[in-house]
Design a protein around this motif. Structure first.
Motif, PDB file in Angstrom:
ATOM      1  N   SER A  80       1.663   6.033 -11.564  1.00  0.00           N
ATOM      2  CA  SER A  80       2.544   6.771 -12.480  1.00  0.00           C
ATOM      3  C   SER A  80       3.995   6.704 -12.023  1.00  0.00           C
ATOM      4  CB  SER A  80       2.104   8.239 -12.567  1.00  0.00           C
ATOM      5  OG  SER A  80       0.786   8.329 -13.064  1.00  0.00           O
ATOM      6  N   ALA A  81       4.206   6.870 -10.715  1.00  0.00           N
ATOM      7  CA  ALA A  81       5.571   6.851 -10.185  1.00  0.00           C
ATOM      8  C   ALA A  81       6.214   5.482 -10.393  1.00  0.00           C
ATOM      9  CB  ALA A  81       5.564   7.206  -8.692  1.00  0.00           C
ATOM     10  N   ALA A  82       5.387   4.428 -10.471  1.00  0.00           N
ATOM     11  CA  ALA A  82       5.918   3.080 -10.696  1.00  0.00           C
ATOM     12  C   ALA A  82       6.047   2.768 -12.185  1.00  0.00           C
ATOM     13  CB  ALA A  82       5.014   2.046 -10.018  1.00  0.00           C
ATOM     14  N   GLY A  83       5.795   3.764 -13.009  1.00  0.00           N
ATOM     15  CA  GLY A  83       5.976   3.582 -14.441  1.00  0.00           C
ATOM     16  C   GLY A  83       4.791   2.970 -15.157  1.00  0.00           C
ATOM     17  N   LEU A  89      -9.447  -0.418  -2.191  1.00  0.00           N
ATOM     18  CA  LEU A  89     -10.728   0.285  -2.059  1.00  0.00           C
ATOM     19  C   LEU A  89     -10.641   1.701  -2.609  1.00  0.00           C
ATOM     20  CD1 LEU A  89     -11.954  -0.702   1.542  1.00  0.00           C
ATOM     21  CD2 LEU A  89     -12.233  -1.917  -0.626  1.00  0.00           C
ATOM     22  N   ARG A  90      -9.455   2.092  -3.099  1.00  0.00           N
ATOM     23  CA  ARG A  90      -9.206   3.496  -3.443  1.00  0.00           C
ATOM     24  C   ARG A  90      -8.666   3.668  -4.859  1.00  0.00           C
ATOM     25  NH1 ARG A  90      -8.556   6.835   0.561  1.00  0.00           N
ATOM     26  NH2 ARG A  90      -6.752   7.925  -0.298  1.00  0.00           N
ATOM     27  N   PRO A  91      -9.139   2.902  -5.819  1.00  0.00           N
ATOM     28  CA  PRO A  91      -8.530   3.026  -7.156  1.00  0.00           C
ATOM     29  C   PRO A  91      -8.791   4.376  -7.814  1.00  0.00           C
ATOM     30  CG  PRO A  91     -10.461   1.614  -7.273  1.00  0.00           C
ATOM     31  CD  PRO A  91     -10.221   1.905  -5.805  1.00  0.00           C
ATOM     32  N   ASP A  92      -9.689   5.186  -7.233  1.00  0.00           N
ATOM     33  CA  ASP A  92      -9.965   6.510  -7.805  1.00  0.00           C
ATOM     34  C   ASP A  92      -9.198   7.633  -7.089  1.00  0.00           C
ATOM     35  OD1 ASP A  92     -11.741   5.146  -9.399  1.00  0.00           O
ATOM     36  OD2 ASP A  92     -13.485   5.656  -8.174  1.00  0.00           O
ATOM     37  N   ALA A  93      -8.470   7.292  -6.033  1.00  0.00           N
ATOM     38  CA  ALA A  93      -7.784   8.339  -5.262  1.00  0.00           C
ATOM     39  C   ALA A  93      -6.640   8.949  -6.066  1.00  0.00           C
ATOM     40  CB  ALA A  93      -7.243   7.750  -3.956  1.00  0.00           C
ATOM     41  N   ASP A  94      -6.475  10.265  -5.939  1.00  0.00           N
ATOM     42  CA  ASP A  94      -5.376  10.948  -6.627  1.00  0.00           C
ATOM     43  C   ASP A  94      -4.030  10.308  -6.274  1.00  0.00           C
ATOM     44  OD1 ASP A  94      -7.142  12.683  -7.784  1.00  0.00           O
ATOM     45  OD2 ASP A  94      -6.821  14.296  -6.321  1.00  0.00           O
ATOM     46  N   GLY A  95      -3.878   9.938  -5.007  1.00  0.00           N
ATOM     47  CA  GLY A  95      -2.605   9.351  -4.561  1.00  0.00           C
ATOM     48  C   GLY A  95      -2.299   8.025  -5.240  1.00  0.00           C
ATOM     49  N   ILE A  96      -3.337   7.264  -5.559  1.00  0.00           N
ATOM     50  CA  ILE A  96      -3.142   5.993  -6.266  1.00  0.00           C
ATOM     51  C   ILE A  96      -2.728   6.259  -7.719  1.00  0.00           C
ATOM     52  CG2 ILE A  96      -4.354   3.967  -7.184  1.00  0.00           C
ATOM     53  CD1 ILE A  96      -3.768   3.628  -4.246  1.00  0.00           C
ATOM     54  N   ALA A 135       0.831  -1.206   0.000  1.00  0.00           N
ATOM     55  CA  ALA A 135       0.000   0.000   0.000  1.00  0.00           C
ATOM     56  C   ALA A 135       0.865   1.256   0.000  1.00  0.00           C
ATOM     57  CB  ALA A 135      -0.937  -0.006   1.212  1.00  0.00           C
ATOM     58  N   SER A 136       1.968   1.208   0.733  1.00  0.00           N
ATOM     59  CA  SER A 136       2.855   2.371   0.822  1.00  0.00           C
ATOM     60  C   SER A 136       3.525   2.670  -0.515  1.00  0.00           C
ATOM     61  CB  SER A 136       3.923   2.139   1.900  1.00  0.00           C
ATOM     62  OG  SER A 136       3.307   1.900   3.150  1.00  0.00           O
ATOM     63  N   ALA A 137       3.774   1.617  -1.301  1.00  0.00           N
ATOM     64  CA  ALA A 137       4.318   1.825  -2.647  1.00  0.00           C
ATOM     65  C   ALA A 137       3.234   2.353  -3.580  1.00  0.00           C
ATOM     66  CB  ALA A 137       4.892   0.520  -3.186  1.00  0.00           C
ATOM     67  N   ALA A 138       2.001   1.863  -3.383  1.00  0.00           N
ATOM     68  CA  ALA A 138       0.917   2.234  -4.297  1.00  0.00           C
ATOM     69  C   ALA A 138       0.416   3.656  -4.050  1.00  0.00           C
ATOM     70  CB  ALA A 138      -0.234   1.241  -4.164  1.00  0.00           C
ATOM     71  N   GLU A 139       0.528   4.115  -2.781  1.00  0.00           N
ATOM     72  CA  GLU A 139       0.036   5.455  -2.453  1.00  0.00           C
ATOM     73  C   GLU A 139       0.976   6.106  -1.451  1.00  0.00           C
ATOM     74  OE1 GLU A 139      -3.982   5.579  -0.942  1.00  0.00           O
ATOM     75  OE2 GLU A 139      -4.181   7.724  -1.364  1.00  0.00           O
ATOM     76  N   PRO A 140       2.162   6.511  -1.905  1.00  0.00           N
ATOM     77  CA  PRO A 140       3.207   6.959  -0.977  1.00  0.00           C
ATOM     78  C   PRO A 140       2.848   8.205  -0.177  1.00  0.00           C
ATOM     79  CG  PRO A 140       3.996   6.968  -3.285  1.00  0.00           C
ATOM     80  CD  PRO A 140       2.587   6.495  -3.308  1.00  0.00           C
TER      81      PRO A 140
END
Ligand code: ZN
Ligand code: FE
Length: 256
Positions: free
Chosen positions: A232-235, A220-227, A178-183
């Motif tokens: 994007s950060a993971a390419g 549960l948060r695939p629409d969150a800006d952070g996700i 989760a921390s990688a997906a939404e740092p």
């Protein structure tokens, strides 16, 4: 007073034991009969019922032995491959077990037969097996990403204060992903620290709550800006829709 406690089984399963405070009990997903026998004996409890969420062996392996030994009633999905089910449940069914009134929700994705048990009282509780974990979600063994996404959103729509009793202690690994997906998620960072402390004391990190999962569980948060930023950060260019982003997250976690 009624209590709900985890019985540890295998390497990371929880079998949930409900004790009604008057000598009677039910258990959820007893993959192994032995921890259940030991707890019943230690507490002097009669096993009245078993609740099953899906067909995987780590959830049903102890059902037949416990049923034979106690004569308890077995509730579970309407799956013909599970001959020991006494009450076959479908979406929207209502069952009362030891005074707890459950609504049955079908939540396919991890398996096709998966159901979850929600009770609004005595304080909202959810026994959900393997679709929703603390900080994560189950693997897609039988269903599609669209199915699992819909199942998780259904669970996310339950009351915020619902206690979420899932079936595995996977929280630390889930939160690492989760921390990688939404740092940038501050609530997630706080949860990581709390979970590290609890695991350091060898304490369960379950139950969780629907509120906490909504805030910190990437699935549960695939629409969150952070996700979107995390993908994007993971390419990975974020997919255009929620199901597509959910599928990206699930595939990423599979190889994380
Ligand atoms: Zn499973
Ligand atoms: Fe499992």
């Amino acid at each position: 007073m009624a209590t709900i406690e985890p019985l540890r089984a295998f390497s990371d399963n929880y079998i949930w034991l409900f004790d009604d405070g008057a000598g009677r009990a039910f258990v959820v997903d007893p993959g192994d009969p032995q921890p259940v026998r030991a707890a019943l004996e230690a507490r002097g409890l009669a096993l009245e019922a078993i609740l099953v969420t899906h067909h995987h062996f780590d959830h049903v392996g102890g059902v037949e032995a416990l049923k034979a030994e106690t004569g308890c009633t077995v509730y579970g999905p309407d799956n013909p491959d599970l001959p020991f089910i006494d009450r076959r449940l479908r979406d929207g069914d209502a069952v009362t077990v030891l005074g707890v009134a459950f609504d049955v929700l079908t939540v396919p994705g991890h398996t096709l037969d998966h159901i979850a048990y929600f009770a609004a009282a005595p304080g909202p509780v959810l026994f959900c097996g393997d679709p929703l974990f603390a900080g994560g979600c189950g693997r897609l063994f039988e269903g599609t990403a669209a199915m699992m996404h819909a199942s998780l959103q259904r669970l996310a729509d339950l009351p915020a204060d619902t206690a979420v009793y899932c079936a595995h202690e996977y929280t630390q690994a889930n939160l690492a992903f989760a921390s990688a997906a939404e740092p940038g998620n501050a609530a997630l960072a706080a949860r990581v620290a709390e979970v590290r402390e609890r695991r350091g004391r060898d304490e369960p990190t379950v139950p969780s709550s629907i509120a906490l999962e909504r805030e910190t569980n990437p699935f549960l948060r695939p629409d969150a800006d952070g996700i979107l930023a995390g993908l994007s950060a993971a390419g990975q260019a974020p997919a255009a829709d929620s199901v597509g982003r959910f599928a990206q997250l699930r595939a990423w976690k599979d190889s994380f």
